[in-house]
Design an enzyme around this catalytic site. Structure first.
Site, PDB file in Angstrom:
ATOM      1  CE1 TYR A  28      -1.445   3.117   2.272  1.00  0.00           C
ATOM      2  CE2 TYR A  28      -2.092   0.934   1.493  1.00  0.00           C
ATOM      3  CZ  TYR A  28      -1.325   1.732   2.327  1.00  0.00           C
ATOM      4  OH  TYR A  28      -0.441   1.152   3.204  1.00  0.00           O
ATOM      5  CE  LYS A  31       2.037   3.062   1.646  1.00  0.00           C
ATOM      6  NZ  LYS A  31       3.115   3.669   2.459  1.00  0.00           N
ATOM      7  CB  SER A  44       2.088  -1.353   1.505  1.00  0.00           C
ATOM      8  OG  SER A  44       1.056  -2.280   1.709  1.00  0.00           O
TER       9      SER A  44
END
Length: 267
Positions: free
Chosen positions: A160, A164, A147
Site C-alpha cells: 500500500y 502511494k 497519501s
C-alpha cells in the site's frame, strides 16, 4: 437556453471510488459547484442513491458507471462508454484505492495484486486515456489521491505505501511535463482520515490510530478541491502531516522505517 441545455454546457468531472469517503465528499463539492458528474464505483446501489440525491437537489447530470477497477479492462471500458455518449471529461479525479495490513510474507497475494491494479495501474491507465484530450483542448485538471504514506516505507502495509509513493512521484513528474499546456495535475496526500478504510484493512487498533482524532473526509476533500482549483501540485492536509512529510528527508531512512513499523503495530 433550457435546463437540459444548461446541464450539457456545464463542465464534467469523473470521480473514481465515489460511493464513500473522500470520493463521495469530492462528488458533493463538485456537484454543489455546478459540475456534471460521472461517478465510478463497484457499489452500484450506493451510486444510484447518490445520483438520485444530486439530481433531485441540483440542476446537474449524473452518470453512474458501475465498475470493479481491479479488472484490467475497466479503464478502457469507462473511456469508451463516455466517448460513445459524447461526454467530455474536464476534470479527472483518481480517488479509488484500498489497503491491506500485515506482514508481507503472510498477506494474500491475490488481494495485493488487485490493490496494485486499483491504486496504481488503473490510475495510470485512466490518466493516459483522458489526458490526451485535455492537452488537445488546452485545458483540464487531474486530481490523484495519494497519501501521507507516500513519503516513507510502510512495514505492515508494504505494498500500500509503495503504491502511494508511485502516485506521488508519477503526479509530480507529469505535472512538470504539462507546464504550459493548460492542464494541471494535483496530488492529494492526506494523513489518517476518518472513514471505513481502517476497519477494512484491519489496522484500527494500531498505535497510529487507536484513540487518535483523525481529520474527517469532508475536510480532506475540501482541501484537495481548493488545491486543485489553484493548480497546486502537492497538497498535504494538516500541519502535523506536512511537518512529518518534510522531516523524513532529514532522518536516516532506516530509522524512519523502524518508526513507521512501531506506529503501525497493534497495541
Amino acid at each position: 437556453m433550457n435546463t437540459t441545455q444548461q446541464i450539457q454546457y456545464k463542465q464534467t468531472v469523473l470521480i473514481t471510488g465515489a460511493a464513500s469517503g473522500i470520493g463521495y465528499e469530492l462528488a458533493c463539492i463538485f456537484a454543489h459547484d455546478g459540475y456534471n458528474l460521472v461517478l465510478v464505483d463497484r457499489n452500484g446501489l450506493k451510486l444510484s442513491e447518490i445520483a438520485a440525491q444530486f439530481q433531485e437537489e441540483l440542476e446537474i447530470s449524473v452518470r453512474v458507471i458501475v465498475k470493479d477497477l481491479s479488472i484490467s479492462t475497466s479503464p478502457e471500458e469507462i473511456f469508451t462508454e463516455l466517448q460513445q455518449a459524447s461526454i467530455k471529461v474536464d476534470v479527472l479525479v483518481n480517488n479509488a484505492g484500498f489497503g491491506t495490513y500485515g506482514l508481507f510474507n503472510e498477506t494474500n497475494l491475490a488481494i495485493e495484486l488487485e490493490m496494485i491494479q486499483v491504486n496504481l495501474v488503473c490510475l495510470t491507465h485512466l490518466t493516459k486515456l483522458f489526458l490526451k484530450e485535455m492537452v488537445k483542448q488546452g485545458q483540464g485538471k487531474i486530481l490523484n489521491v495519494s497519501s501521507a504514506a507516500a513519503f516513507q516505507p510502510g512495514p505492515l502495509m508494504a505494498v500500500y505505501f509503495a503504491t502511494k509513493a508511485y502516485i506521488l512521484s508519477f503526479s509530480e513528474a507529469i505535472a512538470n511535463e504539462l507546464e504550459g499546456t493548460g492542464v494541471s495535475v494535483t496530488v492529494l496526500c492526506p494523513g489518517s482520515t476518518a472513514s471505513a478504510f481502517h476497519e477494512r484493512t484491519g489496522m484500527a487498533d494500531s498505535k497510529l490510530l487507536k484513540g487518535k482524532k483523525m481529520m474527517d473526509a469532508q475536510t480532506v476533500a475540501q482541501i484537495g478541491y481548493q488545491a486543485l482549483m489553484k493548480g497546486k501540485t502537492v497538497v498535504v492536509p494538516g500541519l502535523l502531516n506536512r511537518l512529518l512529510a518534510k522531516s523524513v528527508r532529514f532522518v536516516p531512512r532506516k530509522l524512519v522505517t523502524r518508526i513507521v513499523r512501531t506506529m503501525q503495530e497493534d497495541n
